[in-house]
Design a protein around this motif. Structure first.
Motif, PDB file in Angstrom:
ATOM      1  N   TYR A 141      29.754  32.195  22.029  1.00  0.00           N
ATOM      2  CA  TYR A 141      30.937  32.966  21.616  1.00  0.00           C
ATOM      3  C   TYR A 141      32.032  31.968  21.288  1.00  0.00           C
ATOM      4  N   ASN A 142      32.917  32.341  20.378  1.00  0.00           N
ATOM      5  CA  ASN A 142      33.936  31.375  19.951  1.00  0.00           C
ATOM      6  C   ASN A 142      35.322  31.693  20.482  1.00  0.00           C
ATOM      7  N   ASN A 143      35.536  32.966  20.825  1.00  0.00           N
ATOM      8  CA  ASN A 143      36.872  33.356  21.289  1.00  0.00           C
ATOM      9  C   ASN A 143      36.780  34.075  22.621  1.00  0.00           C
ATOM     10  N   ASP A 144      37.943  34.256  23.262  1.00  0.00           N
ATOM     11  CA  ASP A 144      37.971  34.984  24.534  1.00  0.00           C
ATOM     12  C   ASP A 144      37.400  36.394  24.326  1.00  0.00           C
ATOM     13  N   ILE A 145      36.693  36.885  25.350  1.00  0.00           N
ATOM     14  CA  ILE A 145      36.131  38.247  25.254  1.00  0.00           C
ATOM     15  C   ILE A 145      36.720  39.074  26.381  1.00  0.00           C
TER      16      ILE A 145
END
Ligand code: SAM
Length: 400
Positions: A12-16
């Motif tokens: 994943y590349n961004n905060d979830i």
């Protein structure tokens, strides 16, 4: 402990954001790139899920140092991550709410709540809980506190607290050697240590130690005492030696003294006709040697570069040590670089584990603050000095 194994990796590349927790950008070990930490933010709490890339699969489990006491929360986070992957094995089935019930009832307390508790009796390593439950039942007007590191025993006693509607028994699922240092009281009448693990081949792991004596005397009333009961002759002899080496104790030894409530361990040794020793250790004229600066805020000096310059190093000063482990860092182009490193420090008798975080502004913080206890304050001051010296050295080198 909850875990799962998957064929593929969680990418994943961004905060979830999911439910009430946020998954932040992954940190990768700078030395071994098969080791990763996934930061989870939940309310005010931060903990890590560890991801280990193995030959043919990936193992996901909670990081021991930051592990929250709420197992359901850990399972929920792992289940969410697992739902995105091809899972080959797991133990994430939800059980009833037994893990959180003690918390909800308020009898399972965490280490931060100890500072305001004023126990009359403490029992360390209560095991099946026969003695501590009897103590609480017979003394409803007294506050009883139990420390136990074995979680199934903690659950068993929490269930019994509910069953007997006890209102005066509090349980801390934490190492008692640290826990008693977090207490801020002089209310304790008796500190029970019944059949502690002897660790005759690794004595530094024992609960009973010279530091333990001092830490206990700090919280015992002036006529209060430690009640040590053991079948282990070597442990008792070492207990006598420790007590003799302190200049503010007096003690008595009782052999085969009958007590009403016999624990599982005691019953086993008695059936084998073993002698049982009881030692009562009192203090006289005990004054705490060192006045700690209990206002310590645990602020750390700024660091002008990455944590790598300090990683995998150890420092020792008197009885205090500091060890900084591997560095993990974020490695995405969209996120500012964050460094973290495992930090172990304090006394050899009872080291403390946390992480150092170096944020985007080069500010250094502890992930989990040390306790306001003598050995931690000493270690914190020592760490500040190491950081300041490293900074000065760097300034000198760059100005030459
Ligand atoms: C041999 S059992 C004795 C249990 C009980 N006191 C009895 O007499 O049956 C020792 C217990 O101490 C606990 N224990 C060991 N080290 C501890 C520590 N540092 N803090 C809290 N509990 C500890 C163990 O988990 C274990 O339950």
């Amino acid at each position: 402990m909850p875990h799962f194994i998957s064929k593929n990796m969680f990418v994943y590349n961004n905060d979830i954001k999911h439910d009430d927790f946020v998954i932040k950008v992954m940190l990768i070990n700078k030395r071994f790139n098969n080791l990763m930490l996934i930061p989870i933010f939940y309310n005010e709490q931060v903990f890590f899920i560890r991801c280990i890339k193995r030959a043919h699969d990936f193992l996901y489990k909670v990081d021991k140092i930051t592990r929250p006491s709420n197992l359901l929360l850990i399972k929920k986070v792992l289940q969410f991550i697992a739902s995105k992957l091809d899972v080959v094995a797991h133990n994430l089935n939800q059980t009833q709410n037994k893990h959180t019930r003690g918390m909800q009832l308020g009898y399972l307390i965490n280490i931060d709540q100890l500072a305001t508790l004023k126990p009359d009796y403490i029992e360390i390593g209560f095991g099946s809980g026969r003695h501590i439950l009897d103590l609480a039942k017979k003394n409803p007007q007294k506050i009883v506190l139990g420390f136990e590191i074995h979680t199934p025993s903690v659950r068993q006693v929490i269930n019994a607290i509910e069953l007997y509607s006890l209102k005066n028994l509090f349980i801390c699922n934490f190492d008692a050697r640290l826990g008693i240092q977090a207490l801020n009281t002089k209310s304790v009448e008796t500190l029970f240590l019944h059949f502690p693990v002897p660790w005759n081949k690794a004595k530094h792991r024992r609960v009973f130690h010279r530091d333990f004596l001092e830490n206990s005397f700090r919280i015992l009333k002036s006529d209060g005492y430690i009640n040590l009961r053991s079948d282990d002759y070597e442990y008792v002899l070492d207990g006598i030696k420790e007590a003799m080496s302190a200049d503010y104790t007096h003690f008595e030894i009782l052999k085969n003294k009958h007590i009403d409530i016999v624990s599982k361990y005691e019953a086993r040794w008695s059936n084998m006709k073993k002698d049982i020793y009881e030692m009562h250790i009192f203090q006289h004229d005990f004054k705490q040697h060192i006045q700690d600066n209990l206002d310590s805020t645990f602020a750390l000096p700024k660091l002008d570069r990455g944590l790598e310059s300090l990683s995998n190093k150890k420092w020792i000063q008197d009885s205090i040590f500091i060890s900084i482990g591997d560095v993990y860092s974020t490695q995405t182009s969209t996120h500012e670089n964050i460094n973290i490193a495992n930090l172990t420090f304090g006394s050899f008798y009872m080291p403390f584990n946390t992480y150092l975080i170096l944020d985007q502004n080069k500010e250094l913080h502890y992930l989990k603050n040390p306790l306001r206890i003598h050995s931690h304050i000493q270690a914190h001051n020592f760490l500040c000095k190491i950081l300041q010296d490293a900074y000065k050295e760097h300034v000198q080198m760059t100005s030459n």
